[in-house]
Every structure is written in structure tokens, then in C-alpha cells.
Design an enzyme around this catalytic site. Sequence first.
Site, PDB file in Angstrom:
ATOM      1  N   CYS A  41       0.839  -1.206  -0.111  1.00  0.00           N
ATOM      2  CA  CYS A  41      -0.182  -0.123   0.076  1.00  0.00           C
ATOM      3  C   CYS A  41       1.006   1.486   0.075  1.00  0.00           C
ATOM      4  O   CYS A  41       1.413   1.351  -1.173  1.00  0.00           O
ATOM      5  CB  CYS A  41      -1.047  -0.038   1.138  1.00  0.00           C
ATOM      6  SG  CYS A  41      -2.301   0.977   0.741  1.00  0.00           S
ATOM      7  N   HIS A  57      -3.388  -5.135   0.523  1.00  0.00           N
ATOM      8  CA  HIS A  57      -2.713  -5.535   1.593  1.00  0.00           C
ATOM      9  C   HIS A  57      -2.988  -7.206   1.501  1.00  0.00           C
ATOM     10  O   HIS A  57      -3.656  -7.837   2.145  1.00  0.00           O
ATOM     11  CB  HIS A  57      -3.506  -5.330   2.807  1.00  0.00           C
ATOM     12  CG  HIS A  57      -3.271  -3.818   3.128  1.00  0.00           C
ATOM     13  ND1 HIS A  57      -2.309  -3.332   3.974  1.00  0.00           N
ATOM     14  CD2 HIS A  57      -3.975  -2.716   2.672  1.00  0.00           C
ATOM     15  CE1 HIS A  57      -2.173  -1.848   4.099  1.00  0.00           C
ATOM     16  NE2 HIS A  57      -3.250  -1.598   3.233  1.00  0.00           N
ATOM     17  N   GLU A 100      -1.421  -9.404   3.299  1.00  0.00           N
ATOM     18  CA  GLU A 100      -1.231  -9.956   4.807  1.00  0.00           C
ATOM     19  C   GLU A 100      -2.669 -10.305   5.312  1.00  0.00           C
ATOM     20  O   GLU A 100      -2.670 -11.130   6.129  1.00  0.00           O
ATOM     21  CB  GLU A 100      -0.496  -9.009   5.685  1.00  0.00           C
ATOM     22  CG  GLU A 100      -1.446  -7.648   6.023  1.00  0.00           C
ATOM     23  CD  GLU A 100      -1.016  -6.592   5.007  1.00  0.00           C
ATOM     24  OE1 GLU A 100      -0.807  -6.786   3.652  1.00  0.00           O
ATOM     25  OE2 GLU A 100      -1.205  -5.389   5.564  1.00  0.00           O
TER      26      GLU A 100
HETATM   27  N1  GLN Z   1      -1.626   6.689   3.065  1.00  0.00           N
HETATM   28  C1  GLN Z   1      -1.819   6.051   1.934  1.00  0.00           C
HETATM   29  C2  GLN Z   1      -3.341   6.221   1.405  1.00  0.00           C
HETATM   30  O1  GLN Z   1      -4.275   6.623   1.790  1.00  0.00           O
HETATM   31  C3  GLN Z   1      -1.505   4.436   2.265  1.00  0.00           C
HETATM   32  C4  GLN Z   1      -2.562   3.712   2.978  1.00  0.00           C
HETATM   33  C5  GLN Z   1      -2.237   2.555   3.374  1.00  0.00           C
HETATM   34  O2  GLN Z   1      -0.874   1.934   3.360  1.00  0.00           O
HETATM   35  N2  GLN Z   1      -3.050   1.597   3.970  1.00  0.00           N
HETATM   36  O3  GLN Z   1      -3.481   5.822   0.081  1.00  0.00           O
END
Ligand code: GLN
Length: 676
Positions: free
Chosen positions: A465, A592, A594
Site C-alpha cells: 500500500c 494488503h 497480509e
Molecule cells: N496513506 C496511503 C493512502 O491512503 C496508504 C494507505 C495504506 O498504506 N494503507 O493511500
Amino acid sequence: MVFSAASFSPYPSPSPLIQPSHYCGLPTSIVACSSLCLSLLASITVSLTSRLKYRFWAKRRIAQQIKMKYILVTGGVVSGLGKGVTASSVGLLLKACGLRVTSIKIDPYLNTDAGTMSPFEHGEVFVLDDGGEVDLDLGNYERFLDIKLTRDNNITTGKIYQFVINKERKGDYLGKTVQVVPHITDAIQEWIERVAIIPVDGNEGPADVCVIELGGTIGDIESMPFIEALGQFSYRVGPGNFCLIHVSLVPVLNVVGEQKTKPTQHSVRGLRGLGLTPNILACRSALPLEDNVKEKLTQFCHVPASNILTLYDVPNIWHVPLLLRDQKGHEAILKALNLQGVAKEPMLDEWTARAKISDALSDPVRIAMVGKYTGLSDSYLSVLKALLHASVTCRRKLVVDWVPASDLEDATAKEEPDVHKNAWNLLKCADGVLVPGGFGDRGVEGKILAAKYARENNIPYLGICLGMQIAVIEFSRHVMNLRDANSTEFDPNTKNPCVIFMPEVSTTHMGGTMRLGSRRTYFQVKNCKSAKLYGNVKFVDERHRHRYEVNPDMVMQLERSGLAFVGKDEGGGRMEILELLSHPFYVGVQFHPEFKSRPGKPSALFLGALLEYFLGLIAASSGQLDAFLKADGQINLLPPEISISNSSSLAISYQNGHAKRLSNGHYNENGNGVHI
Ligand code: GLN
């Protein structure tokens, strides 16, 4: 108490996959109109089928008088005793006895969900398929039980009050004074009954047993309405259908070395005073409880010795279900729930093998976790678990080196040279680098330095992300020479916004407004590592939680400079996976992975399920990736030490240096692509 299905839907909103994309080339109004109709139609169909299915099963249960069995897990004395792990282990043990298990976590805080809570205070925010942002314990349940929960499986005080107040505003209480008892307590009981019958294991119809974990410690003001509701509930569902497991602490005083029962006695007394009677005591203690200690607890807490289990210290949490089984915990639970004739002896061979393998691993794989703040490992719980699952598959002992991102920055070199040096040493000793998700600008420059280091030195890199966005910023700055390239999250005025705010996200409301939950990613390049890791499927559904995305206007420029976007969303405009094709393993994912990693993956892989990125990172970091990704995308699923017996349990023989042999191609192979 009758629950009306019409009053609120027990189902999550329709799949986000059928929501319109804002990227189609057609005029926005036409796209909006047609996709709106489509999505309306689809949502009506989904909602209708869900409702019909729900009514069918609800009726069947009533007709056949099938009673759901409930297990309540409470905690006493102090917080942090591992109620979540205990509850998950109880669920797993019952599942191993052949029962279908679901679970509910009650968090007595006022937040509607965990989405707005700081992971550094409360641990990670776990994300579900339906986009629910929930307590990390739901992650434990999903991993242990291999189930998919819904946002409603996490009850909070905020949700219950919101529900009751909405009802009051609609006038549903017909002029009555709305009170904690009975209205809040009724709403809690209705919620539990409604959610308990939602299937979560991929099979039709409700589970046999619902494990409910009550967060906090007995005596907390916040949990009082829940305790009252659960007391009423236990009475209503009746004996034989409700089993209370109280997790408590038996400390040992150093001076005398004696196991002390008094805190547990007080805690059980408190529980009884609130109308709940424990069936089973699960006592945390450094060592197994001595017989005289058990006798004392029996005498003062009125729980038979056979129902007093010790959760003594074990090398890893996978041993907890085994501890419970070895002490015949399942028999005590099954007896309390009148399920003795129904359940079989627990089958935990594969689980036992995995726990033992994990204990015996000694060949390290070092992963530098470059995060914003690394003081509370629970903030990255699922990432750690996923790394662990992958390390066990690769037969490597996972060593995570926490590198606070800001320590890598030039500013730290000036202010605290030793801290800076130490951070860089950790990074340079790592076999692989992982930049996890995150929000806010602290440590961003340090993460960019880590990504640059991994790219330039051919060190395996996985960016999750924010970690993917970091890779894009780093690439734009140092390969494309766009020196001020940045995400508008960190620099709203950058001239080269390579990561931008997504058009559909709310700028005013924080709770539940991100791009959340399961979305589909289509592979664009057949031979990329990502497609191979996923077994050359066309698309993959993974969970998301973000507000920003790679700027679609810069994608062509980035791709021309060598950054391959090998996975995109259904509209093709949203970048989901990036790879540097010339690098041994340099991958960024907007989602994600994970959240869907499971400890049982190795055997699941055998059955043709998916590999995942953590395995990619660990395999690359331990020199095994090529062996895993054999020619024409054939994935060799298991290293040679594992053989699958006919009961699908794992028989292990430990050999030194197998990883090196693997990467050199020395392994035995049978016809189905699995090494034996
Ligand atoms: N801050 C970034 C976004 O909002 C990444 C978010 C995250 O890593 N979950 O896109």
C-alpha cells in the site's frame, strides 16, 4: 425476542467489485447512468438472494429446533492475557473435532469501528472482505479458523448505540422510554443471534458453535451493558447451549515461588456478582498449575478440576490449541455444550507439525521492516504473521529487524549519528526489505531511502500500500529525475504528483470512507513474478484500505522508464501491482495481501490454492524464489522436507542447508509438481 430481518440487513453492502469505475473512456454521464443501473440491479439481486438464503436457514433452524451453541470468553485480573488467542484456539480445537465454528468479537469502546483508531495505541486495524475495519482479534479468528468474517462480527458499543438511537428516531419504540436495560441489552442479544448464523466458512447454513470474545476485563465500566446482556442471553439459550470460559492470571511470587490463586478468586467472584458463572477457567501462568493450586481454585471458584486449564508459556501461539487439547479442554467444552456424541476426537496433526517445525527452525532470514513507528509490534500484526507463515514454508527462522524509517533520514545523521548508523546497519544486513502500509508523512523520506537502497542493490523489496506508493515516488525522483515528485498526501503542491487523492474518497469524513475491502486486480503481464506467485490466474481478489493511488496521468511516463504495472483494476486505470522486471524481486502492491495469509497455506498450496507475496519476499530473500517459480510458471509448492501423508498431515525431516540446494535445483520431484 423476535428479530425482524426487515429492520436491518445482516448482510454487508454488495460487493465493491460491482461499483462503477471512474476511469472508463465513455462520457461520464453515460457511464455513471449505465453502471448505476447495473450496480443497482446487481445490488438488488445480491441483497435479495442473501435475504432469501438467510430466511431459509433461519426457518430451517427454527423448524428443526437446531440450537446454536455459544462459547463466551471473558478475561479477568489484567488485560493482555491473550483472550483473543485463547478464543481462536478454542474455535480451532472445536473445528478439529469436526464442528463448524464462527466467532464474534465484542469491543466495549464507543468507536463505531476500529477504522479511526491509532494502530500504535490499539494495534493494527484489520480489514475484512466486506471492507469492515475491525479489531485485530478478527484477524486471529480468520487465520486460525480459515474463515471470512463480516463487519458485523465485530460488535462495539458505538454500533449498538447507533442502532438503538436510529430505531428511536424512526419511532420504533412506540413512545417507550429507551433505556440500557432492556433496549441496549436486547439489541446486543439480537445482534449476536443474527450474526452467529451468517455462514463464514464457505459452506451453506449456520455454524454449529459461535465463539464470542468479550474485550476488556471483568469490572470495566464500559463492558457492563454487555455483561448484563450476556447474563440474560445465557439464561435464555439455556444450559447445555452456553459455555463460559474465563481467562485469568495465576501469578508466581518470586520470593516464595508459589502460584497465587487470589486474583483469580476475586475475578471469578466479580463475574458471579454480575450474574455469570464460569464453566471453565483458563489460567495464564508461567508453568502448569500444581494440583493443590487447582484444588484451591475448585474450592473457591466452584469449577471442577477437570475444567481448570493452564495456559502456560509456550514457544509460539500455535501451541495454544495443542495445550488445550492435551489438557482435554475440548472434552470439558463439549460436555458443557451437550455435544459429546456429535463431535469426534480432534484432528490436529498438520497443526502440530507446523508448530514443531516453527520451533525447530534455525536458518535465519532477516527482513528489515521499515515503518513509521516500530514500538508496538501489534501495529503490524498481520504482516508479521504473513511473514511467519511464509518463513515456515521456506523453512527459515524469521528475524524481523525493526527499522524506524525516520532514523534512516539525513536529519537523523546530524542529530543522532549513532541512531542513524544503527538503522543503516540493520537495513544493510537484511536479506529483504518490507515497507508496510501507513498514513501521514513521518518517516516517508526514510522509507524512500530504503526503497532506493533495495532497488539499487538488488535486495528483495515488498512495498505494501504506502510501500508501493513509496516505490513510485522513489522511482520518479531517482530514475525519472523528477526531483520533487511526491504523493499529494505529503506535499499537496508538488509539481510532479505521482501519487494522488482518489476522486471518490470523502475529504470530510474519516470513518469508513477509504477504498476498502476486497477488490479485483487483473494481471497485465503473463510472465511477471506476481502472476506466477498467484499460480498464473487471470485476476486476484485482495483487500484494500487507501485514499491515494498512483496518478493515472503519469502511468505511461513511469512505464516507459521501466516501472511495470503488472496488475490493474477492472477499469485498467488504477494501478494495483508494480514490478521492476529486471530486479530479483521488487514488488509493490496497492492492496494488503497480509490480511488473507493463513498458517495452513503450504498444504492449501498443495491443493492448488494461491501463493502470495510474503512467500515471494521470503523465498527471494533466502535464495529460493527461482526454485519456487519453476519454468513456465509451474510453482513448486513445498520444499523437499515435507511429505504429505494420506491424512494430509505433514511429516517432517529436518535437513541442513536445504534452501541452498533448492536454489541450485537439487531436489527430487514427483509428477505433480510437489517435492517429496
Ligand atoms: N496513506 C496511503 C493512502 O491512503 C496508504 C494507505 C495504506 O498504506 N494503507 O493511500
